[in-house]
Design an enzyme around this catalytic site. Structure first.
Site, PDB file in Angstrom:
ATOM      1  N   ASP A 227       0.833  -1.202   0.000  1.00  0.00           N
ATOM      2  CA  ASP A 227       0.000   0.000   0.000  1.00  0.00           C
ATOM      3  C   ASP A 227       0.873   1.259   0.000  1.00  0.00           C
ATOM      4  OD1 ASP A 227      -2.791   0.982   0.373  1.00  0.00           O
ATOM      5  OD2 ASP A 227      -1.949   1.876   2.180  1.00  0.00           O
ATOM      6  N   GLU A 268      14.513 -15.511   0.281  1.00  0.00           N
ATOM      7  CA  GLU A 268      14.865 -16.589   1.221  1.00  0.00           C
ATOM      8  C   GLU A 268      13.829 -17.707   1.221  1.00  0.00           C
ATOM      9  OE1 GLU A 268      15.549 -15.451   5.270  1.00  0.00           O
ATOM     10  OE2 GLU A 268      16.651 -13.683   4.625  1.00  0.00           O
TER      11      GLU A 268
END
Ligand code: GLC
Length: 543
Positions: A227, A268
């Site tokens: 956002d 990751e």
């Protein structure tokens, strides 16, 4: 459809399964935005919820989308319907529980649907624990440094610290009381006064958001919609700007370091996790600066949404977008509607004309390389609703910053002949009233009609999967009649849209019709307000 990037850093997805060619799923996905309070209500309180989403996932699988983006469902006072987050790592009881979220996620993955959730890093709710502590603390304290508190100007500091304007209207500053109840320092809020801006220069804020991302990644989400991605930092000197609006305040260079960090976090995890930026920019080049190889995977292409109904405007956006994403080796995105803008059928003139144009614009964007974002209800051809003043809820309406966004957020009509149209169980009414005319537009009514907008969306999404397979990302613009835009994708697909007021001659490259947004009555001609896909007449067909 696209060749994997030589530099692809992500490992293969586990659930849902990875594409055979190892292309990250998001590079050509169709993603469906769920405005959580208006999608489906399982418990009958008039507000959508997690269980409602879960129950309706088979509908979405059948529609043919690849992913959903769910707007904020975290604990929140709901002053901006969830974009005012009080706790980033839980589910608001109105929408269910964390267990309901997990169940919804598992069901989505079971159906092959990825799940993107909203992260709101620019501001918290004024009911977030950090803000409560900031208000209770002294000026200059560590607690206040997580936000942007400043002394005011003028006599007794009674004027805001600068001339910045909230995007929702009015000053971007509100004066807080000191611990003795006297008016004291001001705090910055680029949106509502209940949405205080965070101070991203404070390292604690970055650490907190990394932990929030990991919380949800560990639960298995596939990505994040960020956002106000361009707004995290504001100029440190807090100087007055010429206009006081966000154009001169946002897009500070420091923001890119945040997204490099987030890129490393996402990398990751397995499964091509991703993030898409909500960044309103003045050009596709600025949009592209958020999706460099070590930053975010995608950014919404609002230039497509903002383009007027004209072949020239669409052509300009296509050319500039593909050039800009090409520079950073990213994939394009396309979007026509979301929960902040007037629904595109209405923008394009409304009624039959608006609907025909909306279907044509959809077909055009689905033919372009990259991914497309749909907003719930556009597959039903819904228009903007004129919500009566007494039902308005949008803070932007009350602060005078816009005509209000409630009209695109009216709960979906699923079945039946009168409100609530099966939005929730029983006859309880949803949080915003639905127009009675929607009885003809319910999912159930449109499912029974092969000529409905819903049937058209289903066909278009199914066909996109089929024809896109094996097409490379190249786009060649064709020399087409005035008022039209035509392009060839790879050597297999031709798309032509007619935005002129008259039927137009099709280009020679348009071979057999694959799909059209309105009936093609006359051979060799494309009616006004229509788009169609064709097999490329010069296509080299495999085998
Ligand atoms: C984004 C959201 C919008 C919200 C605003 C503040 O623009 O899409 O709905 O009001 O940010 O969080």
């Amino acid at each position: 459809m696209q060749t994997p990037r030589a530099t692809a850093e992500h490992s293969a997805a586990q659930t849902p399964p990875a594409a055979a060619d190892q292309t990250p799923w998001w590079r050509d996905a169709v993603c469906y935005e769920i405005y959580v309070r208006s999608f489906a209500d399982a418990d009958g309180d008039g507000v959508g919820d997690m269980a409602g989403i879960e129950q309706r996932l088979p509908y979405l699988a059948d529609l043919g989308i690849d992913a959903i983006w769910i707007t904020p469902f975290y604990p929140s006072p709901q002053n901006d319907h969830g974009y005012d987050v009080a706790d980033y790592c839980d589910v608001d009881p109105r929408f269910g529980t964390l267990a309901d979220f997990d169940a919804m996620l598992a069901r989505a993955h079971g159906l092959g649907i990825r799940v993107i959730i909203d992260v709101v890093p620019n501001h918290t709710s004024s009911e977030h624990a950090w803000f409560a502590r900031a208000l209770a603390a002294e000026p200059g304290s560590e607690e206040r440094d997580r936000y942007v508190f400043r002394d005011g100007r003028g006599i007794d500091g009674s004027e805001p610290p600068n001339n910045w304007r909230s995007i929702f209207g009015g000053a971007a500053w509100t004066r807080a009381d000191d611990t003795h109840g006297q008016p004291a320092q001001w705090y910055l809020h680029m949106f509502d006064a209940t949405q205080p801006d965070l101070n991203w220069h404070n390292p604690e804020v970055g650490d907190e958001f990394e932990a929030i991302l990991r919380f949800w990644l560990d639960r298995g989400v596939d990505g994040f919609r960020i956002d106000v991605a361009h707004g995290l930092f504001t100029p440190v000197d807090l100087a007055d700007t010429a206009t006081g609006d966000e154009a001169s305040i946002f897009h500070q260079p420091e923001v890119h370091e945040v997204y490099r960090r987030w890129h490393r976090v996402l990398a990751e995890y397995d499964g091509d996790r991703m993030a898409v930026a909500e960044a309103w920019t003045d050009s596709p080049e600025t949009t592209a600066s958020y999706i460099r190889a070590d930053e975010l995977q995608q950014a919404f292409n609002f230039h497509w949404l903002l383009a007027e109904w004209s072949a020239e405007a669409f052509r300009d956006v296509v050319v500039q977008t593909l050039e800009a994403v090409g520079l950073v080796d990213a994939s394009a995105t396309w979007v026509l509607s979301n929960h902040d803008v007037v629904r595109h059928v209405t923008r394009y003139g409304g009624g039959e004309t608006g609907l025909a144009r909306g279907r044509a614009a959809l077909l055009t964007m689905l033919a372009l390389p990259g991914s497309s974002y749909l907003f719930q209800g556009e597959e039903l051809g819904l228009e903007q609703v004129d919500v009566a003043p007494e039902h308005r809820e949008d803070p932007a309406y009350f602060r005078g910053g816009s005509e209000g966004r409630d009209g695109c957020r009216v709960p979906l009509p699923w079945a039946g002949t009168q409100p609530p149209f099966d939005f929730g169980p029983g006859s309880g009414q949803p949080w915003l009233p639905q127009p009675a005319e929607w009885s003809a537009l319910t999912v159930s009514a449109q499912s029974a009609d092969p000529h409905s907008t819903l049937a058209f969306y289903r066909r278009a999404l199914a066909m996109r999967r089929e024809v896109n397979r094996g097409l490379d990302a190249s786009v060649v613009l064709l020399d087409t009649a005035p008022g039209t835009l035509g392009f060839r994708r790879g050597d297999g697909l031709v798309c032509v849209i007619n935005c002129g007021g008259q039927p137009a001659r099709l280009p020679d490259e348009a071979g057999d019709v694959v799909l059209s947004s309105s009936p093609l009555d006359e051979p060799g001609t494309l009616p006004a307000d229509t788009a169609a896909w064709f097999r490329a007449a010069t296509a080299t067909r495999p085998g």
